[in-house]
Design a protein around this motif. Structure first.
Motif, PDB file in Angstrom:
ATOM      1  N   ILE A   1       6.538  -0.983  -1.789  1.00  0.00           N
ATOM      2  CA  ILE A   1       6.082   0.327  -1.326  1.00  0.00           C
ATOM      3  C   ILE A   1       5.802   0.262   0.171  1.00  0.00           C
ATOM      4  O   ILE A   1       5.068  -0.620   0.629  1.00  0.00           O
ATOM      5  N   GLY A   2       6.345   1.191   0.920  1.00  0.00           N
ATOM      6  CA  GLY A   2       6.106   1.251   2.362  1.00  0.00           C
ATOM      7  C   GLY A   2       5.019   2.258   2.704  1.00  0.00           C
ATOM      8  O   GLY A   2       4.987   3.352   2.132  1.00  0.00           O
ATOM      9  N   ILE A   3       4.123   1.894   3.614  1.00  0.00           N
ATOM     10  CA  ILE A   3       3.050   2.784   4.041  1.00  0.00           C
ATOM     11  C   ILE A   3       2.841   2.632   5.546  1.00  0.00           C
ATOM     12  O   ILE A   3       3.137   1.592   6.120  1.00  0.00           O
ATOM     13  N   GLN A   4       2.320   3.684   6.186  1.00  0.00           N
ATOM     14  CA  GLN A   4       1.918   3.552   7.581  1.00  0.00           C
ATOM     15  C   GLN A   4       0.553   2.883   7.609  1.00  0.00           C
ATOM     16  O   GLN A   4      -0.363   3.262   6.873  1.00  0.00           O
ATOM     17  N   ALA A   5       0.405   1.876   8.445  1.00  0.00           N
ATOM     18  CA  ALA A   5      -0.825   1.087   8.495  1.00  0.00           C
ATOM     19  C   ALA A   5      -2.019   1.919   8.954  1.00  0.00           C
ATOM     20  O   ALA A   5      -1.875   2.899   9.693  1.00  0.00           O
TER      21      ALA A   5
ATOM     22  N   GLU B   1       3.555  -2.687   5.420  1.00  0.00           N
ATOM     23  CA  GLU B   1       2.972  -1.770   6.396  1.00  0.00           C
ATOM     24  C   GLU B   1       3.916  -1.536   7.573  1.00  0.00           C
ATOM     25  O   GLU B   1       4.636  -2.443   7.994  1.00  0.00           O
ATOM     26  N   TYR B   2       3.866  -0.313   8.101  1.00  0.00           N
ATOM     27  CA  TYR B   2       4.700   0.074   9.233  1.00  0.00           C
ATOM     28  C   TYR B   2       3.832   0.727  10.297  1.00  0.00           C
ATOM     29  O   TYR B   2       2.840   1.391   9.982  1.00  0.00           O
ATOM     30  N   LYS B   3       4.225   0.558  11.536  1.00  0.00           N
ATOM     31  CA  LYS B   3       3.477   1.152  12.643  1.00  0.00           C
ATOM     32  C   LYS B   3       3.595   2.664  12.635  1.00  0.00           C
ATOM     33  O   LYS B   3       2.631   3.378  12.948  1.00  0.00           O
ATOM     34  N   THR B   4       4.769   3.175  12.300  1.00  0.00           N
ATOM     35  CA  THR B   4       5.007   4.618  12.238  1.00  0.00           C
ATOM     36  C   THR B   4       5.671   4.982  10.922  1.00  0.00           C
ATOM     37  O   THR B   4       6.325   4.147  10.282  1.00  0.00           O
TER      38      THR B   4
END
Length: 281
Positions: free
Chosen positions: A161-165, A185-188
């Motif tokens: 699962i990808g989420i913005q941090a 986690e992703y920055k944007t």
């Protein structure tokens, strides 16, 4: 896991410290991420656009102040506010108890749900509850919530699962899925869209209004919402401006302007333009 302007005559304001004592507030610097469509985005010419930039312009006009809208990375935004680099955060910032310990919030100007995005052709397409919205309280509880989350846990077991941090959505995902899925986690937010489209993650979780805009882009044509969306007090009282606690006079000015913009339908009008739905709190 969000523009800005024109009507706030652009003025540059360099603040000397975290406290804005003795300010007359003829100028205000507002920081936005500039990368969270349709809340806010950066145009090719470098100017900011979107729901929040247009709303900021309206609010500043009501307050009779000149505003400068600047782009600022989401990571470290609250620390930069405290350091006096700008006066206001306007970036789809959800009101939460933890954040209220650090900064002050204006009245909310929006309240939106969040949900999972997946590929239309993938195994997670059309999960149970797709097209519905569940209202959760501050503890993440609500009618049908326990059953819906358990069904999602089963579907997402062994998935990524990808989420913005550093968002309220990240907290929700870690709390409910960290023991069954890999969380990245992703920055944007656009970064998790890229990996989702490329098949490097199985799902992404973010604000539903953000995904509405993201899905309209050609590169994201194979993405869609899946499973129920979650709204309510789980995300706080809504999205609001973030300010330094010492700037009570500035907060009062924005509260008055937001109240007026909600009352005369300006917020609804801008929401329908940018989100295709009314997000008024």
């Amino acid at each position: 896991m969000i523009a800005r302007f024109a009507a706030c005559a652009i003025a540059f304001s360099l603040l000397g410290g975290a406290s804005a004592s003795a300010k007359d507030w003829t100028t205000v610097t507002i920081a936005l991420e500039g990368a969270y469509e349709p809340w806010n985005s950066t145009k090719p010419d470098g100017t900011l656009d979107g729901f929040e930039p247009e709303l900021a312009k309206d609010l500043c006009a009501r307050m009779k102040v000149e505003c400068k809208l600047i782009a600022q990375d989401w990571d470290g935004m609250m620390a930069a506010l405290q350091a006096g680099k700008f006066d206001v955060i306007m970036d789809a910032l959800s009101i939460t108890p933890d954040r209220e310990k650090v900064i002050a919030f204006s009245k909310p100007y929006a309240n939106t749900p969040a949900g999972f995005a997946v590929t239309k052709s993938g195994a997670l397409a059309n999960l149970a509850g797709t097209g519905t919205t569940l209202r959760l309280d501050v503890n993440g509880e609500g009618t049908g919530a326990k059953e819906a989350i358990e069904a999602l846990r089963k579907a997402l077991t062994g998935k990524s699962i990808g989420i913005q941090a550093a968002t309220v959505y990240a907290d929700f995902i870690y709390k409910n899925f960290k023991d069954v899925a890999t969380i990245r986690e992703y920055k944007t937010s656009p970064e998790h869209d890229l990996d989702l489209t490329a098949g490097r993650i199985d799902a992404a979780f973010d604000d539903a209004t953000y995904f509405t805009s993201a899905f309209a882009k050609p590169d994201n044509a194979d993405l869609a919402m899946s499973g129920p969306e979650f709204g309510g007090l789980i995300w706080g009282a809504g999205e609001a401006l973030g300010l330094r606690k010492a700037d009570t006079d500035l907060k009062a000015k924005f509260d008055e302007a937001i109240t007026a913009a909600l009352a005369d339908g300006t917020v609804k009008k801008l929401a329908l333009k940018w989100f295709k739905l009314d997000v008024s709190p």
